[in-house]
Design a protein around this motif. Sequence first.
Motif, PDB file in Angstrom:
ATOM      1  N   ILE A 175      11.687  10.835  -9.621  1.00  0.00           N
ATOM      2  CA  ILE A 175      10.386  10.653  -8.973  1.00  0.00           C
ATOM      3  C   ILE A 175      10.417   9.425  -8.065  1.00  0.00           C
ATOM      4  CG2 ILE A 175       7.937  10.217  -9.305  1.00  0.00           C
ATOM      5  CD1 ILE A 175       7.978  11.805 -11.832  1.00  0.00           C
ATOM      6  N   ALA A 176      10.649   8.252  -8.644  1.00  0.00           N
ATOM      7  CA  ALA A 176      10.571   7.018  -7.859  1.00  0.00           C
ATOM      8  C   ALA A 176      11.629   6.970  -6.760  1.00  0.00           C
ATOM      9  CB  ALA A 176      10.706   5.810  -8.787  1.00  0.00           C
ATOM     10  N   PHE A 177      12.875   7.324  -7.094  1.00  0.00           N
ATOM     11  CA  PHE A 177      13.959   7.239  -6.108  1.00  0.00           C
ATOM     12  C   PHE A 177      13.752   8.176  -4.916  1.00  0.00           C
ATOM     13  CE2 PHE A 177      18.156   9.098  -4.884  1.00  0.00           C
ATOM     14  CZ  PHE A 177      18.546   8.070  -4.040  1.00  0.00           C
ATOM     15  N   PRO A 178      13.548   9.491  -5.132  1.00  0.00           N
ATOM     16  CA  PRO A 178      13.369  10.351  -3.946  1.00  0.00           C
ATOM     17  C   PRO A 178      12.110  10.041  -3.154  1.00  0.00           C
ATOM     18  CG  PRO A 178      12.992  11.596  -5.969  1.00  0.00           C
ATOM     19  CD  PRO A 178      13.572  10.286  -6.371  1.00  0.00           C
ATOM     20  N   VAL A 179      11.011   9.727  -3.859  1.00  0.00           N
ATOM     21  CA  VAL A 179       9.766   9.425  -3.147  1.00  0.00           C
ATOM     22  C   VAL A 179       9.917   8.139  -2.347  1.00  0.00           C
ATOM     23  CG1 VAL A 179       7.358   8.756  -3.462  1.00  0.00           C
ATOM     24  CG2 VAL A 179       8.276  10.707  -4.709  1.00  0.00           C
ATOM     25  N   LEU A 418      -2.101   8.644   0.518  1.00  0.00           N
ATOM     26  CA  LEU A 418      -2.362   9.444  -0.676  1.00  0.00           C
ATOM     27  C   LEU A 418      -2.007   8.676  -1.942  1.00  0.00           C
ATOM     28  CD1 LEU A 418      -1.162  13.085   0.142  1.00  0.00           C
ATOM     29  CD2 LEU A 418      -3.477  12.210   0.029  1.00  0.00           C
ATOM     30  N   THR A 419      -0.881   8.009  -1.924  1.00  0.00           N
ATOM     31  CA  THR A 419      -0.460   7.236  -3.089  1.00  0.00           C
ATOM     32  C   THR A 419      -1.462   6.124  -3.392  1.00  0.00           C
ATOM     33  OG1 THR A 419       1.844   7.674  -2.503  1.00  0.00           O
ATOM     34  CG2 THR A 419       1.439   5.908  -4.078  1.00  0.00           C
ATOM     35  N   ALA A 420      -1.963   5.468  -2.349  1.00  0.00           N
ATOM     36  CA  ALA A 420      -2.936   4.394  -2.551  1.00  0.00           C
ATOM     37  C   ALA A 420      -4.223   4.937  -3.162  1.00  0.00           C
ATOM     38  CB  ALA A 420      -3.220   3.700  -1.219  1.00  0.00           C
ATOM     39  N   PHE A 421      -4.703   6.094  -2.683  1.00  0.00           N
ATOM     40  CA  PHE A 421      -5.899   6.708  -3.257  1.00  0.00           C
ATOM     41  C   PHE A 421      -5.684   7.037  -4.734  1.00  0.00           C
ATOM     42  CE2 PHE A 421      -7.513   8.485   1.053  1.00  0.00           C
ATOM     43  CZ  PHE A 421      -8.137   7.272   1.308  1.00  0.00           C
ATOM     44  N   ALA A 422      -4.527   7.605  -5.055  1.00  0.00           N
ATOM     45  CA  ALA A 422      -4.240   7.962  -6.447  1.00  0.00           C
ATOM     46  C   ALA A 422      -4.201   6.721  -7.332  1.00  0.00           C
ATOM     47  CB  ALA A 422      -2.908   8.708  -6.533  1.00  0.00           C
ATOM     48  N   LEU A 423      -3.597   5.657  -6.824  1.00  0.00           N
ATOM     49  CA  LEU A 423      -3.528   4.412  -7.591  1.00  0.00           C
ATOM     50  C   LEU A 423      -4.917   3.844  -7.835  1.00  0.00           C
ATOM     51  CD1 LEU A 423      -1.823   2.171  -8.872  1.00  0.00           C
ATOM     52  CD2 LEU A 423      -1.668   1.099  -6.618  1.00  0.00           C
ATOM     53  N   LEU A 424      -5.798   3.951  -6.840  1.00  0.00           N
ATOM     54  CA  LEU A 424      -7.160   3.440  -6.982  1.00  0.00           C
ATOM     55  C   LEU A 424      -7.905   4.178  -8.094  1.00  0.00           C
ATOM     56  CD1 LEU A 424      -9.566   1.737  -5.982  1.00  0.00           C
ATOM     57  CD2 LEU A 424     -10.036   3.557  -4.319  1.00  0.00           C
ATOM     58  N   GLY A 554       5.936  -3.308 -18.883  1.00  0.00           N
ATOM     59  CA  GLY A 554       5.966  -2.366 -17.772  1.00  0.00           C
ATOM     60  C   GLY A 554       5.320  -1.039 -18.069  1.00  0.00           C
ATOM     61  N   LYS A 555       4.455  -0.989 -19.086  1.00  0.00           N
ATOM     62  CA  LYS A 555       3.850   0.271 -19.498  1.00  0.00           C
ATOM     63  C   LYS A 555       2.954   0.856 -18.403  1.00  0.00           C
ATOM     64  CE  LYS A 555       1.319   2.113 -23.495  1.00  0.00           C
ATOM     65  NZ  LYS A 555       0.686   1.755 -24.787  1.00  0.00           N
ATOM     66  N   GLY A 556       2.217   0.005 -17.685  1.00  0.00           N
ATOM     67  CA  GLY A 556       1.355   0.498 -16.622  1.00  0.00           C
ATOM     68  C   GLY A 556       2.146   1.131 -15.493  1.00  0.00           C
ATOM     69  N   PHE A 560       2.187   5.044 -14.162  1.00  0.00           N
ATOM     70  CA  PHE A 560       1.902   5.388 -12.775  1.00  0.00           C
ATOM     71  C   PHE A 560       3.021   6.220 -12.157  1.00  0.00           C
ATOM     72  CE2 PHE A 560       2.334   4.327  -8.234  1.00  0.00           C
ATOM     73  CZ  PHE A 560       1.199   4.960  -7.781  1.00  0.00           C
ATOM     74  N   VAL A 561       4.276   5.876 -12.444  1.00  0.00           N
ATOM     75  CA  VAL A 561       5.391   6.653 -11.906  1.00  0.00           C
ATOM     76  C   VAL A 561       5.345   8.080 -12.449  1.00  0.00           C
ATOM     77  CG1 VAL A 561       7.906   6.862 -11.834  1.00  0.00           C
ATOM     78  CG2 VAL A 561       6.837   4.630 -11.550  1.00  0.00           C
ATOM     79  N   ALA A 562       4.915   8.223 -13.729  1.00  0.00           N
ATOM     80  CA  ALA A 562       4.801   9.565 -14.307  1.00  0.00           C
ATOM     81  C   ALA A 562       3.761  10.404 -13.580  1.00  0.00           C
ATOM     82  CB  ALA A 562       4.454   9.463 -15.790  1.00  0.00           C
ATOM     83  N   LEU A 563       2.746   9.757 -13.000  1.00  0.00           N
ATOM     84  CA  LEU A 563       1.694  10.477 -12.270  1.00  0.00           C
ATOM     85  C   LEU A 563       1.954  10.548 -10.770  1.00  0.00           C
ATOM     86  CD1 LEU A 563      -1.479   9.042 -14.020  1.00  0.00           C
ATOM     87  CD2 LEU A 563      -0.521  11.323 -14.299  1.00  0.00           C
ATOM     88  N   LEU A 564       2.986   9.861 -10.303  1.00  0.00           N
ATOM     89  CA  LEU A 564       3.214   9.749  -8.874  1.00  0.00           C
ATOM     90  C   LEU A 564       3.505  11.098  -8.232  1.00  0.00           C
ATOM     91  CD1 LEU A 564       3.451   7.752  -6.525  1.00  0.00           C
ATOM     92  CD2 LEU A 564       5.884   7.521  -7.062  1.00  0.00           C
ATOM     93  N   ALA A 565       4.144  12.008  -8.979  1.00  0.00           N
ATOM     94  CA  ALA A 565       4.494  13.310  -8.406  1.00  0.00           C
ATOM     95  C   ALA A 565       3.260  14.085  -7.981  1.00  0.00           C
ATOM     96  CB  ALA A 565       5.298  14.125  -9.418  1.00  0.00           C
ATOM     97  N   PHE A 566       2.121  13.889  -8.669  1.00  0.00           N
ATOM     98  CA  PHE A 566       0.886  14.565  -8.276  1.00  0.00           C
ATOM     99  C   PHE A 566       0.278  13.940  -7.024  1.00  0.00           C
ATOM    100  CE2 PHE A 566      -1.039  16.953 -12.129  1.00  0.00           C
ATOM    101  CZ  PHE A 566      -0.385  18.088 -11.708  1.00  0.00           C
ATOM    102  N   ALA A 567       0.483  12.651  -6.837  1.00  0.00           N
ATOM    103  CA  ALA A 567      -0.116  11.973  -5.695  1.00  0.00           C
ATOM    104  C   ALA A 567       0.605  12.298  -4.394  1.00  0.00           C
ATOM    105  CB  ALA A 567      -0.117  10.459  -5.920  1.00  0.00           C
TER     106      ALA A 567
END
Length: 736
Positions: A175-179, A418-424, A554-556, A560-567
């Motif tokens: 997730i993190a690397f390709p994105v 999109l990522t910023a909106f999801a993080l918010l 680093g739990k937060g 967030f990385v686990a949810l990043l694929a949806f964003a």
Amino acid sequence: MTRSPDKAIRIWLVVGLAAYVLLPWYSIQDTAWWRVLPEIFGGSETANGLVQALVHGRKWLLIGLAGLVIAAAGLAHPPGKTQANWLLAGGLTGFLGLLVIGFAIGAKGWSFAVLNTRWGELAVNQFGIGIGAFVVLLALLMLTAFGVARRGYFRGELFVSAAVLGCSMLLLLFIAFPVTKALYGAFLDDAGHWSISAIGARIGNERVWGLGCLAGGVRCGVAWNTLFLALMTATGTTVLGTMMALMAERSAGPRMQTPLRVIALLPIITPPFVVGLGLILLFGRAGVVNQLLEYLFGIPPTRWFYGLLGIWIAQMFAFTPIAFMIMRGVVQGVAPSMEEAAQTLRASRRQTFFTITLPLLKPGLANAFLVGFIESMADFGNPVVVGGQYSVLSTDIFFAIVGAQYDQGRAASLALILTAFALLVFGLQRALLGKQSYTTVSGKGDAGVSMPLPQGLRTALKSVVLPWLAFTVVVYLFAFAGGFVQTWGRDYTFTLAHFKTAFGLEWGAFGLVWAGTAWNSLFTTLKLAAIAAPMTAATGLLIAWLLARIEFGGKGGFEFVALLAFAIPGTVLGVSYILAFNVPPVELTGTGLIIILCFMFRNLPVGVRAGTAAFKQLDKSLDEASMMLRASTLQTLLHVVLPLLKPALVAALVYSFVRAMTTVSAVIFLVTAENELATTYIIGRVGNGDYGVALAYCTVLIVLMSLAIALIQSLVGERKLGRRHTMTGPKLTLTH
């Protein structure tokens, strides 16, 4: 505590050493790895890791072997910090050494100055990692995790440490690397040079942030369009999904519950363009509604449905079932004893519902809202079909990539928004739930009767849910009728010719022949989805368990990385996978594995959110009681926690399977002639104007996925909480 504290360490050492000798190190081109096992002591492509290093000159592969040997030295010491140091030294040396050199060799334009000439020449012809390299890297990662546990982290639990490090590595790699690699293009100018001003020029303009619609203009910026639509969809799906869940669990009688659940889940098991086509047949310019208005009132047909209204209705159809599946498990978990206590204190049903029941649903409501919000932002199919002139970020990103402009930098810049909106929204959700407790399932007996809903609320549920379900049936009847008529709009003669074209069977000289043109794509899709679904569910629930029960640094960021694929829009995720995994060491482009991984990590957040909502209702005393009886963490997870997570498990399995069967945007760039999927076949037919075959295929998909959902439900079963269930009337039935 385990009886043999070093048993797991020994197992992974043996696994790692065996992989060096018994498995091909590199990925095998044009064939499966198990077909070349007889050749593992042979050529440079099929040889095992040891032969690659000693015979074919790839001496850097000995780094991993050295790491295993160093870690093995730790077994000479008892569990403790000394053993931990050996395990960490060996695991990190081997794992990071192999990974860093592998990525360095695969990097375009990397200088081989640090290597000798012989190594540099061989590196040019390097292959991607295969099964042997994967198993060795996994063994080294597990040994590193065991070293961390031996240092006293994660309460010294080897399984917990391995789960945290293993899931972290999966999230980082897939997730993190390709994105990150794809989004990196947002900061590159047209010449490919780093430039902060480049992103400002791409997104700091009227088309993205304009507010012209508020001042009488034609439209607002695409960012505001996306945000407004996402808020509308998330609110609507959460409210409607909650109402469906309450009606299914608290209001509908036994005869109504099954049809209610089937119809509520129908939109999720269909390709997205089926709903769009059905809505167009109803509300489009030549649709039934416009024709009826013209006939009755003389109102000329218009394109009033296309735009914000059309996208919102289509997304409500598409994403309400997700909210329903999440909320159904949460409603089931509300303890009747709490409601009974309130009624004992003379609270009315209405007061009890709004002061006790509804607040206990807050975790599910927040999770359903978050998933609906992110799904709406990442949706591509519905805005393309019924969006008209209403632009959103996902469609702009798509056309930036595949359109004539081919501006990857602009696509990456919009994806950052999109990522910023999801993080918010993610941050607001965490602030809303805070540190409050929503535990309703504990180790204490709770065989009470769930409180019947207030009469006014039951009436409201029926007045909203039943018309919506009827509307769902109408839309699908119109959409699927196209598969049974000769030519929609011209010749409505009933025919099965479209089904014969796609799924025809014939008898040949050697027996049954799969003559239909769709069989290959159907078999491939079923195979890949069946592999991806259990992997997605298991990983999602494991991550949810780590987030709910384990405290670690680093739990937060982990969540967030686990949810990043949806964003990230599916199109961008697919392109990210191509950019990240088309060169060694992780060379997956063109294989079925890259599609499976895309399915898995694209759908992972639903399992995470469903599991997180369920875990907030489970009292930690259940885990503690099991641990006091000397059960290991893994035993507690499998035999105590997992049986109470069946609603979340069903949600993750069902959603991941059907989304893998129906997804379009995430895999449109990943399919090949050998790995054609059902949705790409359907899109090809639609592009050729062959709507009959496309809709016939969709009908077959719906039947197959309905059977698959029923099979998953029967295999997983229902969660047993020892409670009685109430019917709509005064008569009670007992659940044995």
